[in-house]
Design a protein around this motif. Structure first.
Motif, PDB file in Angstrom:
ATOM      1  N   ARG A   1      69.297  -8.677   1.648  1.00  0.00           N
ATOM      2  CA  ARG A   1      69.344  -9.450   0.403  1.00  0.00           C
ATOM      3  C   ARG A   1      70.622 -10.262   0.253  1.00  0.00           C
ATOM      4  O   ARG A   1      70.691 -11.182  -0.533  1.00  0.00           O
TER       5      ARG A   1
ATOM      6  N   ARG B   1      56.498 -18.346  -0.929  1.00  0.00           N
ATOM      7  CA  ARG B   1      57.437 -17.367  -1.462  1.00  0.00           C
ATOM      8  C   ARG B   1      58.805 -17.510  -0.789  1.00  0.00           C
ATOM      9  O   ARG B   1      59.852 -17.387  -1.433  1.00  0.00           O
TER      10      ARG B   1
ATOM     11  N   ALA C   1      65.289 -16.074   4.065  1.00  0.00           N
ATOM     12  CA  ALA C   1      63.966 -15.713   3.570  1.00  0.00           C
ATOM     13  C   ALA C   1      63.114 -15.512   4.800  1.00  0.00           C
ATOM     14  O   ALA C   1      63.396 -16.067   5.854  1.00  0.00           O
TER      15      ALA C   1
ATOM     16  N   GLY D   1      61.338 -13.236  -5.656  1.00  0.00           N
ATOM     17  CA  GLY D   1      62.747 -13.372  -5.280  1.00  0.00           C
ATOM     18  C   GLY D   1      63.567 -14.077  -6.357  1.00  0.00           C
ATOM     19  O   GLY D   1      64.746 -13.769  -6.552  1.00  0.00           O
TER      20      GLY D   1
ATOM     21  N   MET E   1      62.711 -19.621  -2.512  1.00  0.00           N
ATOM     22  CA  MET E   1      64.075 -19.081  -2.529  1.00  0.00           C
ATOM     23  C   MET E   1      65.097 -20.162  -2.190  1.00  0.00           C
ATOM     24  O   MET E   1      66.293 -19.940  -2.338  1.00  0.00           O
TER      25      MET E   1
ATOM     26  N   MET F   1      64.478 -11.651  -8.937  1.00  0.00           N
ATOM     27  CA  MET F   1      65.563 -10.778  -8.489  1.00  0.00           C
ATOM     28  C   MET F   1      66.906 -11.483  -8.657  1.00  0.00           C
ATOM     29  O   MET F   1      67.925 -10.853  -8.891  1.00  0.00           O
ATOM     30  N   LYS F   2      66.872 -12.812  -8.526  1.00  0.00           N
ATOM     31  CA  LYS F   2      68.107 -13.584  -8.719  1.00  0.00           C
ATOM     32  C   LYS F   2      68.400 -13.805 -10.198  1.00  0.00           C
ATOM     33  O   LYS F   2      69.382 -14.453 -10.542  1.00  0.00           O
TER      34      LYS F   2
ATOM     35  N   THR G   1      64.169  -8.714   1.791  1.00  0.00           N
ATOM     36  CA  THR G   1      64.617 -10.078   2.095  1.00  0.00           C
ATOM     37  C   THR G   1      64.594 -10.940   0.844  1.00  0.00           C
ATOM     38  O   THR G   1      65.242 -11.970   0.796  1.00  0.00           O
ATOM     39  N   LEU G   2      63.816 -10.519  -0.176  1.00  0.00           N
ATOM     40  CA  LEU G   2      63.743 -11.323  -1.399  1.00  0.00           C
ATOM     41  C   LEU G   2      64.743 -10.852  -2.444  1.00  0.00           C
ATOM     42  O   LEU G   2      64.612 -11.163  -3.622  1.00  0.00           O
ATOM     43  N   GLY G   3      65.713 -10.047  -2.033  1.00  0.00           N
ATOM     44  CA  GLY G   3      66.801  -9.735  -2.953  1.00  0.00           C
ATOM     45  C   GLY G   3      66.824  -8.330  -3.520  1.00  0.00           C
ATOM     46  O   GLY G   3      67.628  -8.038  -4.395  1.00  0.00           O
ATOM     47  N   CYS G   4      65.950  -7.445  -3.049  1.00  0.00           N
ATOM     48  CA  CYS G   4      65.936  -6.082  -3.573  1.00  0.00           C
ATOM     49  C   CYS G   4      66.801  -5.169  -2.717  1.00  0.00           C
ATOM     50  O   CYS G   4      66.852  -5.321  -1.505  1.00  0.00           O
TER      51      CYS G   4
END
Lengths: 346, 280, 281
Positions: free
Chosen positions: A73, A146, A78, A99, A150, A102-103, B184-187
């Motif tokens: 992360r 997806r 990506a 994602g 990002m 999450m940001k 990979t998506l930020g977790c």
């Protein structure tokens, strides 16, 4: 700016060595394809860059930052997975937004980015659906969207097209090429399909047995294989090889034919691509064994000096199994390999 | 091959006599399962006089006197409450302890993994209710004797192999790729588990929790050995079997059977998936 | 590197739990069985072995398992085969078949008590048919074989479901192509069952048989509900010694016997139904 530098990376699983000391630099915005048969280490290398696998040794740098001890992360990447990994419990919209949430991006920004990438991938009509209601091709599009949403510096793709049927794969390949060219990201793309590699890549890294055998442009890899392996792996049908023995300085005897070649070395292998052979008065004495008319041309499998030898010939030419032919190699397309090391010679 | 008519009786039987035979045996087997339950319910729904009456008609009297007597019988309400308390504790303990182990087994390769698996599988070769004997001593020393928690600990030993193996199969059913995608998506690991894995396994976890509940709800031997004042329903019933009147037994039996029927109905979708993996 | 310790951290609670509440107590059982007044003694074992009920309890327990388990296997195999053939109503019928799975042995004992007791449904039916005039005391001490039969029926009724569920799941893992291949090579339905289903079902058969045989050795509440103490079984005697006689050492000796025959049965099934390496589906 996201140049990727891999320094001396190796990966061992117990006593098995998946990667032997890899060095590779991928330029900013370059499209790099890792090509090789299954088990060659290409996916392991990709996963090490992603941070899903820890290297046994070596360094990984992305955009001037050393990342090999960072979790995925924090690497600014990506990834598009082989089986797409579209979350089954979320809608397409929420998958693409995952994602971004999450940001902690503001909702307006999330909406804008999701809609933009969905439009780019032509899935804007699917945003309310769940993964179970999508076809394989549509899931693939969601997975790419997806990753694109990002706006990453680096996109990693692990055999993304391998689960699609042939026609869809062709279509997606062209589309991916267009989309990624516009996205200004650095892309690393893993595949075992050489056609896919040739059509997409700026540069191809051909891998074998945990090593990079050659990293060069598609045409270079095809025309000037750095090793016998590359010639035998790339091209359909692959290169022909015949043992060569020195007959005089710079002269080599290949299956009864005298061919000018490198001055140095004594045990070499002569190599020529099947399409670089023509039927002529002078050439290798060949006996046709199998004749396969393929429309545009005819593939003839013949016997030369007791070895199998393939030639792609003009389809107007009438050849039948058992016919004796003379096959002449185009002089400027002949390549030589060291018989011991398998590396290009001359 | 020597008999070319092999295929003929097959097609005939599929439509005619064979079909009848299959359905006849299904009806018979369903009756075999359901009629005894029905007869218990008939007794539970009859008055005490009807229960000891003879001969019986096979129809319920729709008289709730037996059930009322049971409900009002000294100790029954407390036993019911204890049963629920122990079962809930067992459920929480076995999932709380078993699920992390199931996750570790499904997601990691590490030295010692096989040893742990052996330990879990080995529990199956042991008559577990017997644990109650030595634990009775241990519990007296630690003050856990005759408590819901003490009994729940023993029931958790019974339930934990299932909890581990079932959650193992549940987690194994979630592709690792989904978790990796989340990383990979930020977790981080925990966020990925929470946002991706948990929503997907929750129904299955609930089913295995119900299963643990049922194991505890039904257990007789350890409950009878480990509790004196705080008896669970099965312990209460077995302790009073030879002194209680028939209608009390049947009402008690019904009180045990009906929740069990509901539990099995609730987890029916998972029953086969659970056992398919759990017996590997 | 914390990630390396993560799996151990997650296994830790379960491991500690099993060590404290599973491994340690079984060691305790073994110790208690050879302890008298705080010192080593074979007295508990001698007391158990020379007690007049011991041979009867061991005999009835083993006989019960020997009768119930094979019958259950046959019944469960038939049920599973029938169910796998069904297209309509499959899930409903599976649910009905698996209902007894959720019932305790005590409940099953009480259910069959409703049928076998003196004013119960069996007597009522026999009287209704005019076979008998007065109700018969089926479950009296002079009718020990009737009690045995009632226990067998109750056990068959209650615990066949679990065997069926295991076998149905096992059958679900056998790919259809094997049957199609069998058919192409000329095997009829019966031959396919014997030569394809049964051999490939070995792992499921193994776990079902182990599970059931061990449970049969632990039979307790069904017997108590139907026959009181008339039909002695090992688990019932264990309970008696623990409670009525207040001698936990002899109770532990009994426990050790149950443990012994359980492990013997497990090892037997592990060997008898062993699947050669690489011969799995």
């Amino acid at each position: 700016m996201a140049e990727i530098v891999i320094k001396n990376v190796a990966k061992r699983f117990g006593s098995f060595t998946a990667l032997h000391s890899i060095d590779l630099t991928i330029a900013d915005q370059e499209f790099m394809v890792l090509l090789g048969a299954s088990g060659c280490g290409k996916t392991t290398l990709l996963r090490i860059i992603a941070g899903l696998e820890t290297p046994s040794q070596g360094e990984v740098w992305i955009g001037g930052r050393r990342v090999d001890h960072l979790p995925p992360r924090e690497r600014g990447i990506a990834m598009v997975f082989q089986n797409y990994a579209v979350f089954p419990h979320l809608t397409v919209f929420e998958n693409i937004a995952f994602g971004l949430r999450m940001k902690k991006l503001p909702q307006a920004e999330v909406d804008a980015r999701v809609n933009r990438t969905a439009e780019l991938m032509h899935i804007e009509q699917l945003l309310r659906r769940y993964s179970g209601q999508l076809s394989g091709g549509q899931r693939q599009r969601v997975a790419v969207a997806r990753a694109l949403a990002m706006e990453p510096d680096v996109i990693l793709m692990d055999e993304p097209l391998s689960n699609l049927d042939a026609l869809l794969r062709l279509e997606m390949r062209a589309e991916l090429k267009g989309v990624l060219a516009n996205s200004k990201t650095t892309t690393i793309y893993v595949t075992h399909d050489q056609v896919e590699a040739m059509s997409l890549a700026d540069r191809i890294s051909v891998m074998n047995g945990g090593k990079i055998v050659q990293a060069a442009s598609p045409v270079e890899v095809y025309r000037n294989p750095a090793a016998r392996f590359v010639g035998s792996f790339i091209g359909n049908p692959p290169m022909n090889f015949l043992p060569a023995n020195r007959s005089a300085a710079g002269q080599w005897s290949v299956a009864g034919l005298d061919v000018p070649g490198p001055a140095a070395g004594d045990a070499l292998e002569f190599a020529i691509r099947p399409e670089d052979l023509t039927v002529a008065a002078e050439g290798f004495a060949a006996t046709a064994r199998v004749v396969e008319p393929l429309g545009a041309h005819t593939l003839v499998t013949a016997e030369v000096g007791g070895q199998m030898f393939r030639a792609v010939l003009d389809s107007d030419l009438k050849v039948s199994p058992g016919d004796e032919l003379r096959l002449s190699p185009k002089a400027d397309r002949i390549r030589w390999f060291n018989r011991e090391t398998g590396l290009a010679a001359g | 091959m020597s008999n070319p008519t092999v295929d003929v009786p097959r097609t005939v039987s599929a439509g005619g006599a064979g079909r009848f035979l299959i359905w006849a045996s299904i009806v018979l087997l369903c009756a075999w399962v359901l009629v005894p339950i029905y007869l218990l319910m008939v007794n539970a729904l009859s008055s005490p006089a009807q229960v000891s009456g003879f001969p019986k008609s096979g129809l319920p009297g729709f008289d709730f006197a037996s059930l009322q007597f049971f409900a009002g019988f000294a100790g029954v309400a407390k036993a019911l409450w204890n049963s629920i308390l122990v079962a809930v504790l067992t459920m929480a303990l076995s999932i709380g302890i078993g699920a992390p182990a199931g996750y570790a087994l499904s997601r990691f390769d590490f030295p010692g993994k096989e040893v742990f698996r052996m330990l879990v599988v080995m529990t199956r070769a042991f008559p577990l209710p017997l644990l109650a004997l030595p634990l009775a001593v241990m519990f007296i020393r630690t003050g856990l004797d005759d408590t819901a928690l003490g009994l729940a600990l023993v029931h958790t030993v019974l339930a934990i192999p299932f909890a581990v193996l079932i959650t193992f199969s549940l987690f194994s059913g979630i592709p690792l790729e989904l978790e990796e995608a989340a990383w990979t998506l930020g977790c981080n690991r925990w966020q990925a588990f929470q946002r991706v894995v948990l929503p997907l396994v929750l129904p299955g976890i609930a089913a295995s929790a119900v299963f643990a509940f049922t194991i505890s709800w039904n257990e007789v031997f350890a409950a009878a050995v480990l509790t004196i004042e705080n008896r669970t329903l099965p312990a209460f019933l077995i302790q009073n079997l030879n002194v209680s009147p028939l209608h009390l037994k049947f009402a008690g039996g019904a009180a045990m059977v009906i929740p069990a029927l509901i539990f099995i109905f609730a987890v029916r979708k998972y029953l086969f998936a659970m056992w398919g993996i759990a017996n590997r | 590197m914390p990630a390396r310790f993560l799996p151990y951290l997650m296994l830790l609670p379960a491991t500690i739990f099993l060590l404290v509440f599973f491994v340690y107590p079984f060691i305790q059982i073994a110790i208690l069985a050879v302890t008298q007044d705080g010192g080593f003694s074979l007295q508990p074992i001698t007391t158990m072995a020379t007690h007049w009920k011991f041979n009867a309890a061991l005999g009835w327990t083993v006989l019960l398992a020997a009768v119930v388990v094979p019958l259950q296997l046959v019944m469960a195999l038939s049920m599973a085969t029938i169910v796998t053939k069904l297209k309509t109503g499959r899930s409903t019928i599976l649910y009905i078949f698996s209902i007894p799975l959720g019932l305790s042995d005590l409940a099953a004992g009480i259910v069959w008590l409703a049928i076998f007791e003196q004013s119960g449904f069996l007597n009522s039916m026999l009287a209704g048919l005019g076979v008998i005039e007065q109700p018969i005391l089926f479950l009296g001490y002079q009718n020990i074989w009737v009690i045995f039969l009632a226990v067998v029926l109750a056990e068959l009724w209650r615990a066949t479901a679990i065997v069926m569920v295991i076998l149905v799941s096992g059958m679900g893992l056998i790919p259809k192509e094997y049957y199609e291949a069998g058919e192409v090579f000329g095997a009829n339905g019966w031959q396919r069952f014997w030569r394809i289903t049964l051999p490939l079902l070995r792992p499921s058969l193994q776990s079902a048989l182990i599970l059931r045989t061990l449970a049969a050795f632990e039979v307790f509440a069904v017997v108590t509900a139907l026959g009181g103490t008339t039909l002695p079984v090992l688990m019932g005697e264990t309970f008696n010694w623990q409670f009525a006689m207040q001698d936990r050492n002899v109770a532990s000796a009994y426990a050790l016997v149950i443990l012994g025959i359980s492990i013997a049965a497990t090892l037997f099934f592990l060997r008898a139904l062993r699947v050669p390496k690489g011969a799995t589906i």
